[in-house]
Design a protein around this motif. Structure first.
Motif, short mmCIF file in Angstrom:
data_model
loop_
_atom_site.label_atom_id
_atom_site.label_comp_id
_atom_site.label_asym_id
_atom_site.label_seq_id
_atom_site.Cartn_x
_atom_site.Cartn_y
_atom_site.Cartn_z
N LYS A 185 36.21 54.10 40.54
CA LYS A 185 36.93 53.07 39.79
C LYS A 185 36.25 52.80 38.45
O LYS A 185 35.70 51.72 38.23
N GLU A 356 37.81 49.26 28.65
CA GLU A 356 38.70 48.11 28.58
C GLU A 356 40.13 48.55 28.91
O GLU A 356 40.84 47.90 29.66
N ASN A 359 40.40 49.31 32.62
CA ASN A 359 40.46 48.08 33.42
C ASN A 359 41.83 47.42 33.34
O ASN A 359 42.29 46.81 34.29
N SER A 360 42.45 47.52 32.17
CA SER A 360 43.80 46.95 32.02
C SER A 360 44.82 47.81 32.76
O SER A 360 45.71 47.31 33.43
N ILE A 362 44.43 49.77 35.30
CA ILE A 362 44.31 49.82 36.76
C ILE A 362 44.97 48.60 37.42
O ILE A 362 45.48 48.68 38.53
N ILE A 363 45.00 47.44 36.73
CA ILE A 363 45.61 46.27 37.35
C ILE A 363 47.08 46.10 36.96
O ILE A 363 47.74 45.18 37.43
N GLY B 66 42.46 43.50 26.17
CA GLY B 66 41.94 43.97 27.44
C GLY B 66 42.49 43.24 28.64
O GLY B 66 43.51 42.54 28.56
N PRO B 67 41.82 43.37 29.76
CA PRO B 67 42.36 42.89 31.03
C PRO B 67 41.90 41.48 31.39
O PRO B 67 42.18 41.01 32.48
N TYR B 68 41.20 40.79 30.47
CA TYR B 68 40.42 39.63 30.90
C TYR B 68 41.26 38.47 31.42
O TYR B 68 40.94 37.89 32.44
N ALA B 70 44.27 38.51 32.70
CA ALA B 70 44.86 38.87 33.99
C ALA B 70 43.82 38.83 35.09
O ALA B 70 44.10 38.37 36.21
N VAL B 71 42.61 39.28 34.78
CA VAL B 71 41.57 39.31 35.81
C VAL B 71 41.10 37.89 36.15
O VAL B 71 40.86 37.58 37.32
N ARG B 239 44.04 46.29 42.21
CA ARG B 239 44.36 45.00 41.61
C ARG B 239 43.35 43.90 41.92
O ARG B 239 43.48 42.78 41.45
N SER B 240 42.41 44.18 42.78
CA SER B 240 41.52 43.09 43.17
C SER B 240 40.24 43.05 42.34
O SER B 240 39.21 42.63 42.81
N THR B 241 40.33 43.48 41.10
CA THR B 241 39.17 43.37 40.22
C THR B 241 38.86 41.89 39.99
O THR B 241 39.75 41.13 39.64
N LEU B 246 33.69 42.58 35.80
CA LEU B 246 33.77 42.87 34.37
C LEU B 246 32.55 42.31 33.63
O LEU B 246 32.07 42.91 32.67
#
Lengths: 364, 290
Positions: A185, A356, A359-360, A362-363, B66-68, B70-71, B239-241, B246
């Motif tokens: 991952k 980054e 990580n985006s 993957i979710i 980035g994913p922040y 959402a995470v 999805r469980s990040t 991070l």
């Protein structure tokens, strides 16, 4: 851009299996800082009695001990004090101007990150014979000391021999092998295999075509089981939870030898590496350099590869090993042309963005 | 020297007055927390605003790139779900325990505590073994003819939920048991004598009296879950990040400490906001129950 032991023994995806012995670490840290603080200014000329070498521990450190530490101490009288590498700590100690370690073992892609952030002490390159080493292993401030391989692996019970994957494209083929794929991952290494699966020539892998890599991953996204610790990849593959996937040769070697239903080969593998480096402002640079050069001597490199199935980078070391050992090593004459060496510099440059995005992705 | 000469004449009682002893005793913990908690925390907060250049850039990055976001959302969601499940499981369990005495109570406390002494990593790996396709759970379901072939249990919300609840449950049970054991049974009897039914007794007498334990449990579990790292990493899917993953990545691999600091500061603020909101809510709830 691998792992660390930030969380003590919460092993996070380490290529090298690690075991952190806290008591030992504390002892070392205390004696080291005491000795350093008291003696360092006065012994600059005389030879230091010891140097501190930080590694990720575990079996890798055991192999280092047998192949490098003990012969080095025997030859020079300089003792090796063991410590545990922690990436954030290396930055902290350089920032504070007081590096405690003289030498640190760091994964090569992470070494490139340190190098780019100017946290490393430049090497005295006159001590090294570049011709004696594999191409692309010696840098201005770090040197690759051994090679591991990220390989295609499969469960031999779930995958019949005639369906065994030969290439990453086979791994991507959902018809050929049903079930989930076990992948790491994180972006580094995953983007590379996604491109190899999509037919990119190994020689044209870098600079990575990130868009293409994600398009390739999209095709099997629903069929990926992600692992985060190296031990987990072995668990997923040997149990058959995932019939096929991705792991490291050093991890898979032992279960396979012990009869677990798992197999791998070096075809289309991605070589990842361990490197030795010195934190910037290192106190005992002369001895540290001496040690690193010693580790690259062919006979020491050969001894290392006898202790753990990671490949030497000194060309001559290969001639000292028997065929049985060579077959297990990523850098043997037979296996080396089958794979590609990971380009740490590309990741040091682009890793932040790529991660980054990963990580985006993957979710989503 | 001068002061010690003066002190020698002072009465011994004054020299060892309780205030002075407390002050002396508190120097160690205060300086310890100051040095090893407050100071580093202050540095993290300052760094998040000050580097690489002064301003809000790190926070703008978190909010827009980035994913922040959402995470953070997923982290809050997982923490809330774990807290709720823990509460539902822990309350009746704690009630049962609070009625036990002697050896039975000790055995029970042991059952709650022993898992606490086992490494979180080991427990998470153990759940992996149970949840995998040829694991015990799938085997049992097949044997009972409930399913024809193994189903995917690992890397689902179920596996993360079970793994995290298992780890956090003691933190919910223990404070609730403590508050239940300090409930004076006379009060319940008094309520009954005054004509309250079981339903009313519970909501008007028992629950308000055990609320401090419930509140403490919720805070411990929710805040603890926000910082979870290893269990979702091992048992969770794509999805469980969690945000802690991070933060570690930025701090330890990317070595982007300003961004890591900003993420940590955000998590700290979110936690404090929750803490304040929750304590206000419970106070009001308490007053309403009156």
């Amino acid at each position: 851009v691998a792992l660390s032991n930030l969380e003590g023994d919460y092993i996070v995806a380490t290529r090298s299996r690690k075991r952190v012995d806290r008591r030992h670490f504390l002892k070392v840290a205390l004696s080291a800082s005491a000795a350093g603080a008291v003696f360092a200014p006065y012994v600059a000329r005389a030879q230091a009695a010891e140097i501190i070498v930080a590694t990720s521990g575990g079996k890798l450190e055991e192999a280092f001990s047998v192949a490098y530490y003990e012969p080095f101490t025997k030859k020079t009288g300089i003792k090796i004090v063991k410590a545990t590498t922690e990436y954030a700590k290396l930055k902290a100690m350089v920032d504070a101007g007081a590096p405690e370690w003289d030498v640190a073992q760091v994964s090569a892609d992470q070494a490139a990150v340190f190098s780019r952030q100017k946290l490393l002490e430049p090497f005295d390159l006159s001590l090294f014979d570049k011709e004696a080493l594999l191409p692309g292993v010696l840098f201005d401030d770090y040197v690759i000391v051994d090679l591991a391989a990220a390989v295609i692996a499969w469960n031999t019970k779930s995958v019949p021999a005639d369906k065994a994957p030969r290439t990453w494209a086979d791994v991507w083929n959902l018809e050929r092998i049903k079930g989930d794929r076990a992948f790491w991952k994180q972006a580094s290494e995953t983007l590379e295999i996604a491109l190899l699966a999509d037919g990119v020539e190994p020689s044209k892998l870098y600079p990575l075509d990130v868009d293409r890599a994600f398009r390739s991953l999209d095709k099997i996204k629903k069929n990926i089981t992600w692992w985060t610790a190296g031990a987990q990849s072995v668990q997923l593959l040997t149990s058959g939870e995932t019939p096929v996937g991705y792991s490291w040769n050093g991890r898979l070697y032992e279960p396979r030898t012990k009869g677990a239903p798992v197999d791998f080969h070096f075809n289309q593998s991605l070589f990842v590496a361990d490197s030795f480096l010195m934190p910037k402002g290192v106190r005992r640079k002369r001895e540290a350099m001496q040690f690193i050069a010693f580790a690259l001597q062919p006979e020491n490199q050969a001894n290392f590869s006898r202790a753990i199935p990671y490949g030497p980078v000194a060309k001559k070391a290969l001639t000292l090993l028997d065929a049985q050992t060579l077959a297990l090593l990523p850098s043997s004459e037979e296996n080396f042309p089958k794979g590609t060496l990971q380009n740490g510099a590309w990741w040091a440059e682009n890793g932040a963005k790529a991660n980054e995005r990963f990580n985006s992705w993957i979710i989503s | 020297m001068a002061s010690s000469v003066v002190n020698r004449r002072a009465p011994a009682v004054r020299a060892w007055s309780p205030q002075r002893v407390y002050l002396l005793l508190s120097i160690f913990p205060i300086s310890f927390f100051g040095l090893f908690l407050l100071w580093p925390m202050a540095r993290v907060i300052v760094r998040s605003f000050w580097e690489p250049s002064p301003g809000l850039q790190n926070f703008v990055h978190i909010a827009t790139m980035g994913p922040y976001v959402a995470v953070f959302g997923a982290t809050l969601q997982i923490a809330a779900a774990v807290t709720l499940i823990c509460l539902v499981v822990a309350y009746p369990f704690a009630y049962l325990a609070s009625r036990l005495h002697g050896v039975a109570f000790k055995i029970y406390v042991g059952l709650v505590l022993i898992p606490l002494w086992t490494s979180v990593v080991v427990r998470s790996f153990a759940w992996m073994v149970l949840f995998q396709r040829n694991g015990v759970i799938n085997d049992a379901l097949m044997w009972m003819n409930l399913i024809d072939q193994p189903i995917r249990l690992l890397q689902t919300p179920l596996s993360v939920g079970v793994g995290m609840v298992h780890i956090m449950l003691p933190f919910m049970i223990l404070p609730i048991v403590t508050s239940m054991r300090s409930v004076d049974p006379v009060l319940i009897r008094a309520g009954a004598i005054l004509g309250a039914g079981p339903f009313r007794l519970f909501f008007r007498v028992y629950l308000p009296l055990t609320l401090p334990g419930v509140t403490a449990g919720i805070l411990l579990v929710f805040i603890g879950s926000l910082g979870f790292y290893i269990t979702p990493a091992l048992l969770g899917g794509a999805r469980s990040t969690m945000i802690a993953v991070l933060i570690r990545q930025q701090a330890s691999e990317m070595l982007n400490w300003p961004l890591a600091s900003a993420l940590s500061t955000t998590l700290l603020v979110v936690t404090l906001l929750f803490f304040v909101a929750f304590t206000r809510l419970t106070r009001r709830f308490n007053e309403a129950l009156g």
